[in-house]
Design a protein around this motif. Structure first.
Motif, short mmCIF file in Angstrom:
data_model
loop_
_atom_site.label_atom_id
_atom_site.label_comp_id
_atom_site.label_asym_id
_atom_site.label_seq_id
_atom_site.Cartn_x
_atom_site.Cartn_y
_atom_site.Cartn_z
N UNK A 1 0.83 -1.20 0.00
CA UNK A 1 0.00 0.00 0.00
C UNK A 1 0.87 1.26 0.00
N UNK A 2 1.93 1.27 0.83
CA UNK A 2 2.84 2.42 0.89
C UNK A 2 3.50 2.64 -0.47
N UNK A 3 3.97 1.55 -1.08
CA UNK A 3 4.63 1.61 -2.38
C UNK A 3 3.65 2.12 -3.44
N UNK A 4 2.41 1.64 -3.40
CA UNK A 4 1.38 2.04 -4.36
C UNK A 4 1.07 3.53 -4.22
N UNK A 5 0.92 4.00 -2.98
CA UNK A 5 0.65 5.42 -2.74
C UNK A 5 1.81 6.27 -3.23
N UNK A 6 3.03 5.80 -3.01
CA UNK A 6 4.22 6.51 -3.47
C UNK A 6 4.23 6.64 -4.99
N UNK A 7 3.87 5.57 -5.68
CA UNK A 7 3.84 5.58 -7.15
C UNK A 7 2.77 6.54 -7.67
N UNK A 8 1.60 6.51 -7.03
CA UNK A 8 0.51 7.40 -7.44
C UNK A 8 0.95 8.85 -7.26
N UNK A 9 1.60 9.15 -6.15
CA UNK A 9 2.07 10.50 -5.86
C UNK A 9 3.08 10.95 -6.92
N UNK A 10 4.01 10.06 -7.30
CA UNK A 10 5.00 10.38 -8.33
C UNK A 10 4.31 10.66 -9.67
N UNK A 11 3.31 9.85 -10.00
CA UNK A 11 2.57 10.06 -11.25
C UNK A 11 1.85 11.40 -11.23
N UNK A 12 1.24 11.74 -10.10
CA UNK A 12 0.55 13.03 -9.97
C UNK A 12 1.54 14.18 -10.15
N UNK A 13 2.73 14.04 -9.59
CA UNK A 13 3.75 15.08 -9.74
C UNK A 13 4.15 15.23 -11.22
N UNK A 14 4.34 14.11 -11.90
CA UNK A 14 4.71 14.14 -13.32
C UNK A 14 3.63 14.81 -14.16
N UNK A 15 2.37 14.46 -13.88
CA UNK A 15 1.25 15.05 -14.61
C UNK A 15 1.22 16.56 -14.38
N UNK A 16 1.42 16.98 -13.13
CA UNK A 16 1.43 18.40 -12.79
C UNK A 16 2.54 19.13 -13.55
N UNK A 17 3.72 18.52 -13.62
CA UNK A 17 4.86 19.11 -14.34
C UNK A 17 4.53 19.23 -15.83
#
Length: 56
Positions: free
Chosen positions: A33-49
């Protein structure tokens, strides 16, 4: 020494296996779950960029 019936031996093995397996499964789930949340957060950051670059 009296020999134990197979039912009792199997029962003890099952309980012992569960005592080991449940904490391992629980820890694995937390890490997943922690790893999944981390990946989602990274994807959100990439999309924002990417969106910021499109605006410019």
């Amino acid at each position: 020494m009296e020999s134990m019936p197979w039912g009792t031996i199997i029962y003890q093995i099952v309980i012992f296996a569960m005592l080991i397996a449940i904490p391992i499964a629980f820890i694995w789930l937390i890490l997943f779950v922690k790893n999944y949340k981390g990946r989602v957060h990274k994807l959100e950051q990439r999309i924002a960029v990417l969106e910021e670059k499109k605006k410019q």
